[in-house]
Write a protein that holds these residues in place. Structure first.
Motif, PDB file in Angstrom:
ATOM      1  N   ASN A 293     -10.971   1.007  -2.732  1.00  0.00           N
ATOM      2  CA  ASN A 293     -10.146   1.612  -3.386  1.00  0.00           C
ATOM      3  C   ASN A 293      -9.203   0.884  -4.621  1.00  0.00           C
ATOM      4  O   ASN A 293      -9.893   0.190  -4.890  1.00  0.00           O
TER       5      ASN A 293
ATOM      6  N   GLY B 100      -6.066   0.299  -7.020  1.00  0.00           N
ATOM      7  CA  GLY B 100      -4.475  -0.221  -7.149  1.00  0.00           C
ATOM      8  C   GLY B 100      -4.174  -0.663  -8.300  1.00  0.00           C
ATOM      9  O   GLY B 100      -4.761  -0.965  -9.869  1.00  0.00           O
TER      10      GLY B 100
ATOM     11  N   HIS C  76      -6.092  -0.798   3.817  1.00  0.00           N
ATOM     12  CA  HIS C  76      -6.087  -0.580   3.069  1.00  0.00           C
ATOM     13  C   HIS C  76      -6.749  -1.249   2.438  1.00  0.00           C
ATOM     14  O   HIS C  76      -7.024  -1.026   1.044  1.00  0.00           O
TER      15      HIS C  76
ATOM     16  N   ALA D 159       0.755  -4.258   2.555  1.00  0.00           N
ATOM     17  CA  ALA D 159      -1.287  -3.131   2.984  1.00  0.00           C
ATOM     18  C   ALA D 159      -2.356  -3.849   4.261  1.00  0.00           C
ATOM     19  O   ALA D 159      -1.027  -4.887   5.163  1.00  0.00           O
TER      20      ALA D 159
ATOM     21  N   ALA E 120       0.681  -1.089   0.168  1.00  0.00           N
ATOM     22  CA  ALA E 120       0.156   0.286   0.197  1.00  0.00           C
ATOM     23  C   ALA E 120       0.877   1.195  -0.128  1.00  0.00           C
ATOM     24  O   ALA E 120       1.780   1.496   0.577  1.00  0.00           O
TER      25      ALA E 120
ATOM     26  N   ILE F 228      -1.963  -1.468  -3.643  1.00  0.00           N
ATOM     27  CA  ILE F 228      -3.243  -0.041  -3.321  1.00  0.00           C
ATOM     28  C   ILE F 228      -2.743   1.029  -3.683  1.00  0.00           C
ATOM     29  O   ILE F 228      -1.727   1.139  -2.634  1.00  0.00           O
TER      30      ILE F 228
END
Length: 195
Positions: free
Chosen positions: A128, A130, A123, A119, A112, A156
């Motif tokens: 989210n 990524g 996270h 992560a 992350a 991420i």
């Protein structure tokens, strides 16, 4: 790299159904795996073309020049509707997008932020964004044939609007190219300096 043409980095995908800290079985009695669903905008034509090319290479590698008909495909249309009810098969967050699920029997590297530190649960929230490194492979087992996406790693890169409940507010981070962190940079970071 032996499977170079079946491997791909999917960048700036929205993540859903994230199970990277502990494996989870998709159904009762199924093998528990580490997994994530990637939601990819249909406007990302180059990214989708690269995914399709990697899938085609996996089919060729497994089945040769004359693959059987009716192979299962991991890339799904988020605008697909149920044939009987006419209802969308997936929620609103899938509209205008393609999606695919990727998994691994073994733990995968989940990073992350800019520093690419490990992560945490905070996270790994659905919604989210990524990048993910995937390896497509063909399979032929118990009467099922098709292509699946193996999950090698996830990074991420930024916060997105939460999907579902239980989201954590941990701030926005900048996206970077997917790659390996510099060891010196990691050594200079404190454990609290994730972003």
């Amino acid at each position: 790299m032996e499977n170079a043409n079946t491997r791909i980095d999917v960048k700036d995908a929205r993540m859903a159904y994230i199970h990277l800290l502990e494996p989870r079985a998709a159904a009762e009695g199924a093998e528990a795996k580490y997994s994530v669903t990637l939601i990819i905008p249909k406007t990302d034509e180059a990214g989708i073309a690269a995914i399709k090319a990697a899938m085609k290479a996996a089919v060729s590698k497994k089945f040769g020049d004359k693959p059987p008909k009716g192979l299962r495909n991991p890339l799904r249309d988020g605008d697909e509707k149920d044939g009987e009810s006419g209802e969308y098969m997936k929620g609103d967050e899938f509209r205008g997008n393609w999606y695919l699920s990727a998994s691994s029997k073994k733990p995968v590297r989940a990073l992350a932020g800019k520093a690419r530190l490990p992560a945490t649960e905070d996270h790994l929230q659905s919604g989210n964004y990524g990048a993910a490194e995937l390896n497509f492979y063909g399979y032929d087992a118990a009467g099922n044939r098709g292509v699946a996406a193996g999950l090698n790693g996830v990074w991420i890169t930024r916060k997105g609007e939460p999907l579902g409940s239980g989201a954590t507010d941990w701030g926005v981070i900048e996206a970077e190219d997917f790659g390996s962190p510099a060891p010196k940079a990691l050594a200079e970071m404190s454990a609290d300096d994730v972003f």
